[in-house]
Design a protein around this motif. Sequence first.
Motif, PDB file in Angstrom:
ATOM      1  N   ILE A   4       0.842  -1.195   0.000  1.00 23.60           N
ATOM      2  CA  ILE A   4       0.000   0.000   0.000  1.00 23.60           C
ATOM      3  C   ILE A   4       0.880   1.249   0.000  1.00 23.60           C
ATOM      4  CG2 ILE A   4      -1.966  -1.149   1.152  1.00 23.60           C
ATOM      5  CD1 ILE A   4      -1.390   0.529   3.581  1.00 23.60           C
ATOM      6  N   VAL A   6       0.989   5.276   0.801  1.00 28.96           N
ATOM      7  CA  VAL A   6       0.324   6.221   1.699  1.00 28.96           C
ATOM      8  C   VAL A   6       1.080   7.553   1.676  1.00 28.96           C
ATOM      9  CG1 VAL A   6      -0.042   6.605   4.193  1.00 28.96           C
ATOM     10  CG2 VAL A   6      -0.607   4.403   3.193  1.00 28.96           C
ATOM     11  N   ARG A  22      -4.745   6.691  16.494  1.00 25.04           N
ATOM     12  CA  ARG A  22      -5.763   5.933  15.755  1.00 25.04           C
ATOM     13  C   ARG A  22      -6.812   5.377  16.705  1.00 25.04           C
ATOM     14  NH1 ARG A  22      -3.867   4.779  10.391  1.00 25.04           N
ATOM     15  NH2 ARG A  22      -5.440   3.204   9.993  1.00 25.04           N
ATOM     16  N   TYR A  24      -9.295   3.109  15.738  1.00 22.41           N
ATOM     17  CA  TYR A  24      -9.926   1.853  15.353  1.00 22.41           C
ATOM     18  C   TYR A  24      -8.920   0.984  14.594  1.00 22.41           C
ATOM     19  CZ  TYR A  24      -9.998   3.930  10.717  1.00 22.41           C
ATOM     20  OH  TYR A  24      -9.607   4.502   9.533  1.00 22.41           O
ATOM     21  N   PHE A  27      -4.346  -1.168  14.299  1.00 26.61           N
ATOM     22  CA  PHE A  27      -3.331  -0.315  14.930  1.00 26.61           C
ATOM     23  C   PHE A  27      -3.952   0.654  15.934  1.00 26.61           C
ATOM     24  CE2 PHE A  27      -1.340  -1.161  10.657  1.00 26.61           C
ATOM     25  CZ  PHE A  27      -0.371  -2.033  11.132  1.00 26.61           C
ATOM     26  N   GLU A  32       0.272   8.343  14.889  1.00 22.86           N
ATOM     27  CA  GLU A  32       0.694   8.444  13.483  1.00 22.86           C
ATOM     28  C   GLU A  32       0.618   9.902  13.046  1.00 22.86           C
ATOM     29  OE1 GLU A  32      -2.183   6.362  11.077  1.00 22.86           O
ATOM     30  OE2 GLU A  32      -3.697   7.917  11.384  1.00 22.86           O
ATOM     31  N   PHE A  33       1.143  10.140  11.848  1.00 21.10           N
ATOM     32  CA  PHE A  33       0.925  11.427  11.198  1.00 21.10           C
ATOM     33  C   PHE A  33      -0.328  11.286  10.342  1.00 21.10           C
ATOM     34  CE2 PHE A  33       5.508  11.234  12.054  1.00 21.10           C
ATOM     35  CZ  PHE A  33       5.617  12.375  12.826  1.00 21.10           C
ATOM     36  N   PRO A  34      -1.176  12.311  10.338  1.00 20.36           N
ATOM     37  CA  PRO A  34      -2.411  12.185   9.568  1.00 20.36           C
ATOM     38  C   PRO A  34      -2.120  11.999   8.086  1.00 20.36           C
ATOM     39  CG  PRO A  34      -2.058  14.460  10.280  1.00 20.36           C
ATOM     40  CD  PRO A  34      -1.019  13.626  10.966  1.00 20.36           C
ATOM     41  N   GLY A  35      -3.021  11.303   7.398  1.00 24.09           N
ATOM     42  CA  GLY A  35      -2.838  11.021   5.978  1.00 24.09           C
ATOM     43  C   GLY A  35      -3.575   9.754   5.630  1.00 24.09           C
ATOM     44  N   GLY A  36      -3.180   9.118   4.529  1.00 19.43           N
ATOM     45  CA  GLY A  36      -3.844   7.875   4.147  1.00 19.43           C
ATOM     46  C   GLY A  36      -3.451   7.443   2.754  1.00 19.43           C
ATOM     47  N   LYS A  37      -4.213   6.488   2.255  1.00 22.71           N
ATOM     48  CA  LYS A  37      -3.853   5.843   0.984  1.00 22.71           C
ATOM     49  C   LYS A  37      -4.122   6.760  -0.199  1.00 22.71           C
ATOM     50  CE  LYS A  37      -5.144   1.322   2.826  1.00 22.71           C
ATOM     51  NZ  LYS A  37      -6.327   1.463   3.683  1.00 22.71           N
ATOM     52  N   TYR A  73       5.164  -4.609   7.201  1.00 22.80           N
ATOM     53  CA  TYR A  73       4.286  -5.100   8.257  1.00 22.80           C
ATOM     54  C   TYR A  73       4.042  -6.581   7.968  1.00 22.80           C
ATOM     55  CZ  TYR A  73       3.283  -0.457  10.117  1.00 22.80           C
ATOM     56  OH  TYR A  73       3.401   0.769  10.714  1.00 22.80           O
ATOM     57  N   LEU A  78       4.425  -1.369   3.268  1.00 18.60           N
ATOM     58  CA  LEU A  78       4.001   0.031   3.257  1.00 18.60           C
ATOM     59  C   LEU A  78       5.066   0.912   2.611  1.00 18.60           C
ATOM     60  CD1 LEU A  78       2.099   2.364   4.436  1.00 18.60           C
ATOM     61  CD2 LEU A  78       3.722   2.435   6.323  1.00 18.60           C
ATOM     62  N   MET A  80       5.459   4.922   2.415  1.00 20.25           N
ATOM     63  CA  MET A  80       4.821   6.132   2.960  1.00 20.25           C
ATOM     64  C   MET A  80       5.665   7.371   2.655  1.00 20.25           C
ATOM     65  SD  MET A  80       3.366   6.904   6.766  1.00 20.25           S
ATOM     66  CE  MET A  80       4.895   6.829   7.662  1.00 20.25           C
TER      67      MET A  80
HETATM   68  N1  LIG Z   1      -1.927   7.865   7.785  1.00 21.70           N
HETATM   69  C1  LIG Z   1      -0.888   7.187   8.251  1.00 21.70           C
HETATM   70  N2  LIG Z   1      -0.832   5.843   8.049  1.00 21.70           N
HETATM   71  C2  LIG Z   1       0.244   5.199   8.542  1.00 21.70           C
HETATM   72  C3  LIG Z   1       1.277   5.876   9.241  1.00 21.70           C
HETATM   73  N3  LIG Z   1       2.210   4.957   9.629  1.00 21.70           N
HETATM   74  C4  LIG Z   1       1.779   3.746   9.198  1.00 21.70           C
HETATM   75  O1  LIG Z   1       2.345   2.671   9.367  1.00 21.70           O
HETATM   76  N4  LIG Z   1       0.576   3.891   8.529  1.00 21.70           N
HETATM   77  C5  LIG Z   1      -0.181   2.794   7.923  1.00 21.70           C
HETATM   78  C6  LIG Z   1      -1.425   2.452   8.706  1.00 21.70           C
HETATM   79  C7  LIG Z   1      -2.420   2.019   7.636  1.00 21.70           C
HETATM   80  O2  LIG Z   1      -2.223   0.636   7.395  1.00 21.70           O
HETATM   81  C8  LIG Z   1      -1.984   2.794   6.415  1.00 21.70           C
HETATM   82  C9  LIG Z   1      -2.791   4.066   6.221  1.00 21.70           C
HETATM   83  O3  LIG Z   1      -3.981   3.792   5.645  1.00 21.70           O
HETATM   84  P1  LIG Z   1      -5.271   4.591   6.066  1.00 21.70           P
HETATM   85  O4  LIG Z   1      -4.981   5.793   6.877  1.00 21.70           O
HETATM   86  O5  LIG Z   1      -6.093   4.730   4.859  1.00 21.70           O
HETATM   87  O6  LIG Z   1      -5.836   3.635   7.120  1.00 21.70           O
HETATM   88  P2  LIG Z   1      -6.999   2.635   7.081  1.00 21.70           P
HETATM   89  O7  LIG Z   1      -6.531   1.413   6.377  1.00 21.70           O
HETATM   90  O8  LIG Z   1      -7.386   2.528   8.506  1.00 21.70           O
HETATM   91  O9  LIG Z   1      -8.108   3.397   6.249  1.00 21.70           O
HETATM   92  P3  LIG Z   1      -9.342   2.776   5.546  1.00 21.70           P
HETATM   93  O10 LIG Z   1      -8.806   1.909   4.429  1.00 21.70           O
HETATM   94  O11 LIG Z   1     -10.043   2.019   6.614  1.00 21.70           O
HETATM   95  O12 LIG Z   1     -10.059   3.988   5.061  1.00 21.70           O
HETATM   96  O13 LIG Z   1      -0.630   3.169   6.639  1.00 21.70           O
HETATM   97  C10 LIG Z   1       1.184   7.283   9.439  1.00 21.70           C
HETATM   98  O14 LIG Z   1       2.033   7.941  10.053  1.00 21.70           O
HETATM   99  N5  LIG Z   1       0.093   7.880   8.934  1.00 21.70           N
END
Ligand SMILES: Nc1nc2c([nH]c(=O)n2[C@H]2C[C@H](O)[C@@H](COP(=O)(O)OP(=O)(O)OP(=O)(O)O)O2)c(=O)[nH]1
Length: 128
Positions: A4, A6, A22, A24, A27, A32-37, A73, A78, A80
């Motif tokens: 993935i 991010v 986080r 839910y 993890f 974490e730092f805010p953001g996402g995929k 992981y 990942l 990022m």
């Molecule tokens: N946003 C964010 N994600 C991180 C960080 N470090 C880290 O390992 N991650 C990982 C956790 C998640 O597996 C992935 C981020 O994906 P995401 O924020 O869309 O999380 P998610 O899978 O819970 O979201 P979703 O698909 O349910 O919408 O990256 C970080 O600093 N910020």
Amino acid sequence: MKRIEVVAAIICRNNKYFACQRGYGEFKDFWEFPGGKIEPGESREEALKREIREELDLSICLDSFLTTVEYDYPNFHLTMHCFLCSIDSQDPIIKEHENARWLLKEQLHSVQWLPADIKVVETLRGSV
Ligand SMILES: Nc1nc2c([nH]c(=O)n2[C@H]2C[C@H](O)[C@@H](COP(=O)(O)OP(=O)(O)OP(=O)(O)O)O2)c(=O)[nH]1
């Protein structure tokens, strides 16, 4: 292994960095730092601006690229991309996290970061 990609925003204001906890998922309770995929067709910048709008109801300015972290992981790899970002006087509104804090550089070790973020925190602590 699943991969993935991010983007993450390291938002800095008044020498403090914005960290989110986080609320839910696998993890839960890690910081974490805010953001996402990144979604198909999006640039990194578009993805980050969208994620921060969704998560924090905030408009950010991407100031510079900091680093890209590669981390394995157990269930996925990942990638990022981390950007140093600024905001105006608006305050973040936490929409999806359970907690958030502004941390000085020397306080960054006071929370339990996601494993992939340890390297980012070290990079930040080593930067001027
Ligand atoms: N946003 C964010 N994600 C991180 C960080 N470090 C880290 O390992 N991650 C990982 C956790 C998640 O597996 C992935 C981020 O994906 P995401 O924020 O869309 O999380 P998610 O899978 O819970 O979201 P979703 O698909 O349910 O919408 O990256 C970080 O600093 N910020």
